[in-house]
Design a protein around this motif. Structure first.
Motif, PDB file in Angstrom:
ATOM      1  N   THR A 167       0.856  -1.243  -0.163  1.00 36.01           N
ATOM      2  CA  THR A 167       0.057  -0.054  -0.052  1.00 36.01           C
ATOM      3  C   THR A 167       0.990   1.107  -0.054  1.00 36.01           C
ATOM      4  OG1 THR A 167      -1.627  -1.143   1.047  1.00 36.01           O
ATOM      5  CG2 THR A 167      -1.988   1.132   1.086  1.00 36.01           C
ATOM      6  N   ILE A 168       0.615   1.863  -1.086  1.00 35.71           N
ATOM      7  CA  ILE A 168       1.473   3.104  -1.122  1.00 35.71           C
ATOM      8  C   ILE A 168       0.875   4.365  -0.887  1.00 35.71           C
ATOM      9  CG2 ILE A 168       2.764   4.397  -2.872  1.00 35.71           C
ATOM     10  CD1 ILE A 168       2.897   1.715  -4.429  1.00 35.71           C
ATOM     11  N   VAL A 169       1.315   5.306   0.002  1.00 35.66           N
ATOM     12  CA  VAL A 169       0.601   6.617  -0.176  1.00 35.66           C
ATOM     13  C   VAL A 169       1.365   7.805  -0.709  1.00 35.66           C
ATOM     14  CG1 VAL A 169      -0.455   8.646   1.323  1.00 35.66           C
ATOM     15  CG2 VAL A 169      -0.291   6.430   1.943  1.00 35.66           C
ATOM     16  N   ASP A 170       0.621   8.022  -1.978  1.00 34.46           N
ATOM     17  CA  ASP A 170       1.327   8.973  -2.927  1.00 34.46           C
ATOM     18  C   ASP A 170       1.485  10.290  -2.531  1.00 34.46           C
ATOM     19  OD1 ASP A 170       2.308   9.818  -5.656  1.00 34.46           O
ATOM     20  OD2 ASP A 170       0.605   8.978  -6.649  1.00 34.46           O
ATOM     21  N   THR A 171       2.390  10.946  -3.408  1.00 43.50           N
ATOM     22  CA  THR A 171       2.760  12.555  -2.743  1.00 43.50           C
ATOM     23  C   THR A 171       1.319  13.643  -2.710  1.00 43.50           C
ATOM     24  OG1 THR A 171       3.040  13.077  -5.161  1.00 43.50           O
ATOM     25  CG2 THR A 171       5.039  12.506  -3.699  1.00 43.50           C
ATOM     26  N   ASP A 172       0.358  13.367  -3.254  1.00 45.73           N
ATOM     27  CA  ASP A 172      -0.842  13.814  -3.177  1.00 45.73           C
ATOM     28  C   ASP A 172      -2.046  13.306  -2.098  1.00 45.73           C
ATOM     29  OD1 ASP A 172      -1.795  11.481  -4.355  1.00 45.73           O
ATOM     30  OD2 ASP A 172      -2.865  12.450  -5.828  1.00 45.73           O
ATOM     31  N   GLY A 173      -1.490  12.086  -1.245  1.00 49.04           N
ATOM     32  CA  GLY A 173      -2.236  11.595  -0.165  1.00 49.04           C
ATOM     33  C   GLY A 173      -3.131  10.328  -0.700  1.00 49.04           C
ATOM     34  N   LYS A 174      -2.864  10.214  -2.119  1.00 44.04           N
ATOM     35  CA  LYS A 174      -4.024   8.786  -2.530  1.00 44.04           C
ATOM     36  C   LYS A 174      -3.356   7.922  -2.310  1.00 44.04           C
ATOM     37  CE  LYS A 174      -6.761  11.034  -6.347  1.00 44.04           C
ATOM     38  NZ  LYS A 174      -6.341  11.727  -7.565  1.00 44.04           N
ATOM     39  N   ARG A 175      -4.294   6.751  -1.664  1.00 44.58           N
ATOM     40  CA  ARG A 175      -3.652   5.326  -1.441  1.00 44.58           C
ATOM     41  C   ARG A 175      -3.854   4.465  -2.713  1.00 44.58           C
ATOM     42  NH1 ARG A 175      -3.219   3.183   3.728  1.00 44.58           N
ATOM     43  NH2 ARG A 175      -3.657   5.239   5.167  1.00 44.58           N
ATOM     44  N   LYS A 176      -2.628   3.825  -3.246  1.00 38.96           N
ATOM     45  CA  LYS A 176      -2.622   2.868  -4.037  1.00 38.96           C
ATOM     46  C   LYS A 176      -2.117   1.842  -3.794  1.00 38.96           C
ATOM     47  CE  LYS A 176      -2.048   7.130  -7.116  1.00 38.96           C
ATOM     48  NZ  LYS A 176      -1.505   7.829  -7.830  1.00 38.96           N
ATOM     49  N   ARG A 177      -2.696   0.537  -4.371  1.00 35.97           N
ATOM     50  CA  ARG A 177      -2.213  -0.764  -3.864  1.00 35.97           C
ATOM     51  C   ARG A 177      -1.904  -1.538  -4.932  1.00 35.97           C
ATOM     52  NH1 ARG A 177      -6.492  -2.232   0.358  1.00 35.97           N
ATOM     53  NH2 ARG A 177      -5.193  -0.812   1.486  1.00 35.97           N
ATOM     54  N   TYR A 178      -0.939  -2.527  -4.770  1.00 35.72           N
ATOM     55  CA  TYR A 178      -0.493  -3.703  -5.631  1.00 35.72           C
ATOM     56  C   TYR A 178      -0.746  -5.027  -4.754  1.00 35.72           C
ATOM     57  CZ  TYR A 178       2.382  -7.251  -7.718  1.00 35.72           C
ATOM     58  OH  TYR A 178       2.823  -8.256  -8.389  1.00 35.72           O
ATOM     59  N   LYS A 179      -1.184  -5.927  -5.312  1.00 36.27           N
ATOM     60  CA  LYS A 179      -1.571  -7.402  -4.770  1.00 36.27           C
ATOM     61  C   LYS A 179      -0.763  -8.377  -5.212  1.00 36.27           C
ATOM     62  CE  LYS A 179      -5.872  -6.303  -2.129  1.00 36.27           C
ATOM     63  NZ  LYS A 179      -7.415  -6.461  -1.883  1.00 36.27           N
ATOM     64  N   THR A 180      -0.329  -9.157  -4.547  1.00 35.54           N
ATOM     65  CA  THR A 180      -0.078 -10.511  -5.297  1.00 35.54           C
ATOM     66  C   THR A 180      -0.025 -11.524  -4.158  1.00 35.54           C
ATOM     67  OG1 THR A 180       1.985 -11.627  -6.651  1.00 35.54           O
ATOM     68  CG2 THR A 180       2.340 -10.126  -4.598  1.00 35.54           C
ATOM     69  N   SER A 181       0.504 -12.686  -4.497  1.00 30.57           N
ATOM     70  CA  SER A 181       0.317 -13.982  -3.464  1.00 30.57           C
ATOM     71  C   SER A 181       1.487 -14.588  -3.870  1.00 30.57           C
ATOM     72  CB  SER A 181      -0.789 -14.701  -3.622  1.00 30.57           C
ATOM     73  OG  SER A 181      -1.078 -15.580  -4.855  1.00 30.57           O
ATOM     74  N   ALA A 182       1.995 -15.497  -2.591  1.00 29.19           N
ATOM     75  CA  ALA A 182       3.374 -16.181  -2.693  1.00 29.19           C
ATOM     76  C   ALA A 182       2.774 -17.520  -2.064  1.00 29.19           C
ATOM     77  CB  ALA A 182       4.119 -15.486  -2.155  1.00 29.19           C
ATOM     78  N   SER A 183       3.376 -18.590  -2.615  1.00 27.71           N
ATOM     79  CA  SER A 183       3.346 -19.985  -1.644  1.00 27.71           C
ATOM     80  C   SER A 183       4.588 -20.577  -1.652  1.00 27.71           C
ATOM     81  CB  SER A 183       2.416 -20.938  -2.725  1.00 27.71           C
ATOM     82  OG  SER A 183       1.083 -20.423  -2.901  1.00 27.71           O
TER      83      SER A 183
END
Ligand SMILES: [Cu+2]
Length: 124
Positions: free
Chosen positions: A107-123
């Protein structure tokens, strides 16, 4: 017969044990996520690289989370860490309390305060 099945299962386990090395997009941010070593039970050092328009990107914050859904006789499990770093390279350590499939999110909080998310999984 049992020995053969056990050997087959063990070799599958070995194949799955690999460093985390994947990536994708969190909105307009390119995310790369890599572990130093094969993922294993316990603490795992993880590096997240961020870029915007192919340049290293410095956001307000980066959080890494691991989550395993509840299983029969087991509650859900999770761990999260606020990553530290600069110039697009952020590091931290996640504790996986058991092997299996983990959902991993950045979860990244961008310089303008917006939350941006990348999801993955690992086994492993
Ligand atoms: Cu579990």
């Amino acid at each position: 017969m049992k020995k053969i099945i056990l050997a087959a299962l063990l070799s599958i386990g070995t194949l799955l044990a690999a460093p985390l090395n994947t990536g994708g997009k969190a909105s307009d941010i390119t995310v790369k996520i890599q572990s130093e070593k094969d993922l294993s039970v316990g603490q795992n050092s993880i590096t997240v690289s961020l870029a915007k328009d192919t340049k290293p990107f410095t956001p307000k914050s980066v959080e890494l989370k691991a989550f395993m859904a509840a299983m029969p006789g087991m509650p859900e499990m999770s761990d999260k860490v606020e990553l530290k770093g600069k110039d697009g390279i952020y590091k931290g350590s996640l504790n996986f309390v058991m092997s299996g499939t983990w959902q991993i999110s950045v979860t990244i909080v961008d310089t303008d305060g917006k939350r941006k998310r990348y999801k993955t999984s690992a086994s492993f």
